[in-house]
Write an enzyme that holds these catalytic residues in place. Structure first.
Site, PDB file in Angstrom:
ATOM      1  N   GLU A 290      19.407   4.745   8.353  1.00 52.53           N
ATOM      2  CA  GLU A 290      18.586   3.717   8.483  1.00 52.53           C
ATOM      3  C   GLU A 290      18.631   3.095   9.851  1.00 52.53           C
ATOM      4  OE1 GLU A 290      18.831   0.141   5.845  1.00 52.53           O
ATOM      5  OE2 GLU A 290      20.127   1.448   4.565  1.00 52.53           O
TER       6      GLU A 290
ATOM      7  N   LYS B   6      29.110  -3.495  10.196  1.00 49.92           N
ATOM      8  CA  LYS B   6      28.192  -3.953  11.417  1.00 49.92           C
ATOM      9  C   LYS B   6      28.451  -5.257  11.683  1.00 49.92           C
ATOM     10  CE  LYS B   6      24.499  -1.710   9.657  1.00 49.92           C
ATOM     11  NZ  LYS B   6      23.325  -1.507   9.181  1.00 49.92           N
TER      12      LYS B   6
ATOM     13  N   ARG C 109      33.811  10.111   1.907  1.00 52.89           N
ATOM     14  CA  ARG C 109      33.670   9.554   3.028  1.00 52.89           C
ATOM     15  C   ARG C 109      34.764   9.607   3.947  1.00 52.89           C
ATOM     16  NH1 ARG C 109      33.018   3.948   3.791  1.00 52.89           N
ATOM     17  NH2 ARG C 109      34.031   3.139   1.772  1.00 52.89           N
TER      18      ARG C 109
END
Ligand SMILES: *[C@@H]1O[C@H](CO)[C@@H](O)[C@H](O)[C@H]1NC(C)=O
Ligand SMILES: *[C@@H]1O[C@H](CO)[C@@H](O)[C@H](O)[C@H]1NC(C)=O
Ligand SMILES: *[C@@H]1O[C@H](CO)[C@@H](O)[C@H](O)[C@H]1NC(C)=O
Ligand SMILES: *[C@@H]1O[C@H](CO)[C@@H](O)[C@H](O)[C@H]1NC(C)=O
Ligand SMILES: CC(=O)N[C@H]1CO[C@H](CO)[C@@H](O)[C@@H]1O
Length: 803
Positions: A260, A499, A489
């Site tokens: 994104e 973020k 991950r």
């Protein structure tokens, strides 16, 4: 016997392709049988419209050509033509049956029907019930052996008398489905240890290079990625779609990296980039960079550019750069189709109402009674009308959503009527104000994967549950269904990746920006000087599994150190210089010393540089003291001479000069160049004063946080910040060969046997070197041609970081 011309003429007349005909004709027995079957038994001279029947007749020829006698075979031919016999199993049973009768014996049609199971077809539902029963009876074994038991189940259910006449092609998909329902998607328990398989590509590479070095293990041929399906093997609700897919992809691997564009990438993304781009590259396939730009509110140009940059920096090249928004029209069309087939409705529930219908209890947990909302049962016409009104801007934000009509009975929340479209009155940077509604991730992702013919849709395990809705949507819309597969991950501990949390560090000036060298954003890591090849080979050594890989910052740094050791030149840099004056040589005294840029094995390609030793040099303040040396102090002191790196003779202490604070400013020494050169206890690094380069700042980076889990700090992660995470040293000096290192960077040294020798482009961050005894450094982007600013990438040894 018929001639080959006759055979060819008839076979083409009935509709067999040229290729097939020439194949059949190659086999005398089969082609003669087929001729007799068509010509004498079936009296066929024209095209057989039903291809299936034609292929069954061919099968009959194959089976019966092996049989001892074929009397009464015309009964089978007739049964195929009138549709009583439908499967190859029936044919082989029928052929067996007539073979067991004696030649000339009259066989009744009823007997043949019995033998071939005519009228005994088993429906798909029956097959499912039978297999499901079998699994229930053997559930302990199934739960223990999990997916590895599938071949056994397949063998066993084939033997069930009740399934004798079932089409065998039904078994595998049904078993797969039942296993999935019972066990959930495959996970680490299902990883099969495989023999290392090397694809053709890498074999060729090592052949033409004739390298003797051992190849690194590859994450692409083992573990999770090694076990993935081959292109074309992805399961499909409508098998004809995979044929089209393969015709387009030619059997190549198609992957995509779908970020994104609403933030900077971090170290965790480097794994996703490597998995997607690397897997495609390894298999000679292609990988899209697809910006998932369905949320116009958060998108900014700077993110698009940064993401492209980072992929390039990591040495990958997108096959194509696309945007989810490229497909807004197609997506909209499919949304209307979804409504038309009764699988979507416009919902006007508030978020609270939606939660309540999904069974959310007052305490916020799921698991309560689920129910359909009032909007779920509207007519197709009404839904279409309202959806079009949504598109036309007839509803405000939050007033309407398009929801998929999935399965409220399903145990999976991903099946509880997910939102497909929402109203957003925000212009989009690519489509302007054309749209008032935007598709959601759940609606967009699988369909765009399908449009782009992705063969392996690889994502992290948070999306495991989404797999069900992903497949559901492709299937109800009857579009090619890519295979979503989930891997674990990469989680670096001792830092933060969120973020929002990084934004706070940036906005409140705890760090120098999103690319601060202490952050684990990819921009930060690059600025710090970490080579991209170090990241890739590190991820490669970790391998890919289905569980999250938690790695401490120090382990990452140690991998970087190992990589830098093999790929950087050595220079001498004195961080806290003090001037040394050699009293017993003239002012113009000069001795040229040649030093290899990288001594030892593997250093030959680096070449060497010349440094002038003269009357005045700098050494580090910590390398001299005016008290007599004791047995623990090996450096310069009264009574203890020392060697300067590569300078043939010792220097010995004579006296010091001090400033008004009592600090040493100058050291007077003697160059002991008379007599034999007996080895000093130690060598220290030095820089000639005459052409020393003065460094404006050396920024020594330490870990940004004190603990392994900053977010767990009781007073918040900001309180876990290490106050010494950046130390600035001014006044350091470096030998003049630094200029040559700058000019030659990036050195792009190849590590033998590595698949990750990335050709880097020029840039401050590629000006890397090992400063003897001090660590690995690179030029910071704040450097200018006149003012050198350096970052410490990592220390020379692990413990020195912990001070
Ligand atoms: C995907 O494959 C189909 C054929 O199945 C083809 O028509 C289409 O153009 C392909 N899509 C893209 C984006 O290449
Ligand atoms: C990732 O690491 C953090 C510690 O930094 C830990 O709290 C978190 O649980 C880890 N995530 C996973 C999925 O293991
Ligand atoms: C000189 O000595 C003083 C006192 O020991 C110290 O605070 C100061 O940092 C020293 N100056 C330099 C340039 O090292
Ligand atoms: C060089 O220095 C060492 C002490 O570091 C000393 O033992 C040795 O004798 C010196 N060599 C000469 C030739 O003076
Ligand atoms: C080696 C290199 O690319 N150095 C550059 C570092 O950044 C400064 C300022 O942008 C440039 O002037 C240098 O050329």
């Amino acid at each position: 016997m018929s001639s080959e011309d006759e055979l060819v003429a008839l076979f083409s007349a009935v509709g067999l392709s040229e290729k097939k005909t020439s194949e059949i004709v190659k086999n005398k027995k089969v082609s003669q049988s087929l001729y007799t079957i068509l010509h004498d038994e079936g009296h066929i001279t024209d095209k057989v419209e039903d291809e299936k029947k034609l292929s069954l007749l061919h099968q009959l020829a194959v089976d019966s050509s092996k049989s001892a006698h074929v009397a009464n075979r015309e009964l089978i031919t007739a049964a195929i033509l009138d549709g009583r016999i439908k499967t190859t199993l029936q044919i082989s049973e029928a052929v067996k049956f007539i073979g067991s009768t004696s030649e000339g014996e009259k066989v009744s049609i009823d007997e043949l029907n019995d033998a071939a199971g005519v009228g005994m077809e088993v429906s798909e539902a029956d097959v499912k019930t039978e297999i499901s029963n079998w699994i229930n009876l053997n559930k302990d074994e199934v739960e223990e052996k999990r997916y590895s038991m599938i071949p056994k189940v397949l063998g066993e259910v084939r033997k069930l008398p009740s399934l004798k006449w079932a089409s065998p092609s039904l078994f595998k998909p049904i078993i797969d489905q039942l296993f999935l329902e019972r066990l959930g998607p495959k996970d680490e328990r299902d990883v099969v240890k495989k023999e290392k398989k090397k694809p053709a590509a890498s074999k060729e590479k090592s052949k033409d290079k004739e390298v003797k070095v051992e190849k690194e293990r590859s994450m692409f041929s083992e573990g999770f990625l090694g076990d993935l399906h081959k292109p074309g093997e992805q399961p499909q609700m409508y098998p004809e779609l995979i044929k089209e897919h393969l015709a387009f992809t030619k059997g190549k691997v198609f992957t995509r990296f779908p970020p994104e564009p609403n933030g900077f990438l971090h170290i965790g993304h480097s794994k996703a980039i490597m998995v997607n781009f690397g897997y495609a590259k390894f298999h000679d396939g292609v990988c899209y960079l697809r910006f998932d730009d369905t949320n116009p509110e958060a998108e900014e140009e700077v993110y698009f550019n940064s993401i492209k940059d980072m992929i390039d920096w990591l040495g990958f090249e997108p096959w194509k750069i696309t945007y989810s928004s490229d497909y807004f029209d197609e997506l909209y069309t499919l949304a209307e189709k979804l409504i038309e087939i009764g699988k979507a409705y416009v919902c006007h529930c508030t978020p609270e109402e939606v939660k309540a219908c999904r069974g959310m209890k007052p305490d916020g947990t799921l698991g309560g009674e689920r129910s359909a909302c009032v909007h779920r049962s509207k007519s197709v016409e009404q839904n279409l009308e309202e959806f079009r009104k949504m598109k036309a801007g007839g509803f405000g934000v939050g007033e309407a959503t398009l929801r998929m009509k999935q399965d409220l009975e399903s145990p999976s929340p991903q099946m509880w009527d997910l939102v497909a479209y929402r109203v957003l009155n925000t212009p989009h940077h690519r489509t302007g104000d054309k749209w008032k509604i935007y598709p959601t991730y759940d609606f967009t992702h699988c369909l765009v994967d399908s449009f782009e013919n992705i063969s392996h849709s690889l994502c992290t395990t948070e999306f495991r549950l989404s797999r069900e809705s992903y497949e559901w949507l492709c299937d109800v819309l009857h579009v090619y269904r890519p295979a979503q597969r989930e891997y674990g991950r990469l989680n670096i501990t001792g830092t933060i990746m969120s973020k929002r949390k990084i934004a706070k560090l940036v906005n409140e000036n705890y760090v120098r920006g999103w690319d601060d060298p202490r952050l684990y954003t990819l921009e930060g890591i690059r600025r710090r000087g970490v080579p991209p090849g170090a990241i890739l080979s590190f991820i490669n050594t970790l391998g890919v599994t289905t569980s999250t890989t938690n790695i401490q910052v120090v382990r990452f740094e140690s991998a970087v150190r190992g990589f830098l050791d093999q790929t950087t030149a050595r220079l001498m840099m004195v961080l806290k210089p003090v001037e040394v004056i050699v009293d017993n040589v003239e002012e113009d005294f000069e001795e040229v010393i040649e030093i290899p840029y990288k001594p030892g094995k593997g250093g030959e390609d680096f070449g060497s540089r010349k440094i002038k030793f003269g009357k005045r040099v700098f050494i580090d303040r910590s390398d001299v003291r005016e008290e007599e040396a004791d047995k623990d102090y090996f450096r310069l002191a009264p009574g203890q001479p020392v060697g300067l790196m590569k300078v043939p003779f010792n220097i010995s202490f004579k006296s010091v000069e001090k400033d008004s604070n009592g600090n040493i400013t100058k050291v007077h020494v003697n160059y002991d160049n008379e007599g034999a050169a007996k080895k000093p206890k130690t060598f220290i690094h030095w820089v000639p004063k005459a052409d020393a380069i003065h460094v404006k700042q050396v920024r020594i980076y330490n870990q940004l946080f004190n603990s392994e889990n900053p977010s767990a700090h009781p007073d918040g992660y900001l309180k876990d910040i290490n106050p010494h995470s950046e130390e600035i040293i001014e006044g350091a000096v470096i030998e003049p060969s630094f200029r040559e290192v700058v000019a030659k960077s990036p050195w792009n040294v190849e590590i033998p046997g590595s698949d990750f020798n990335i050709k880097e482009k020029k840039g401050n961050n590629t000006v890397r070197f090992q400063a003897l005894r001090e660590g690995y450094f690179c030029e910071d982007k704040d450097s200018t041609d006149n003012e050198v600013i350096l970052n410490r990438i990592v220390t020379l040894k692990e413990d020195s970081a912990k001070k």
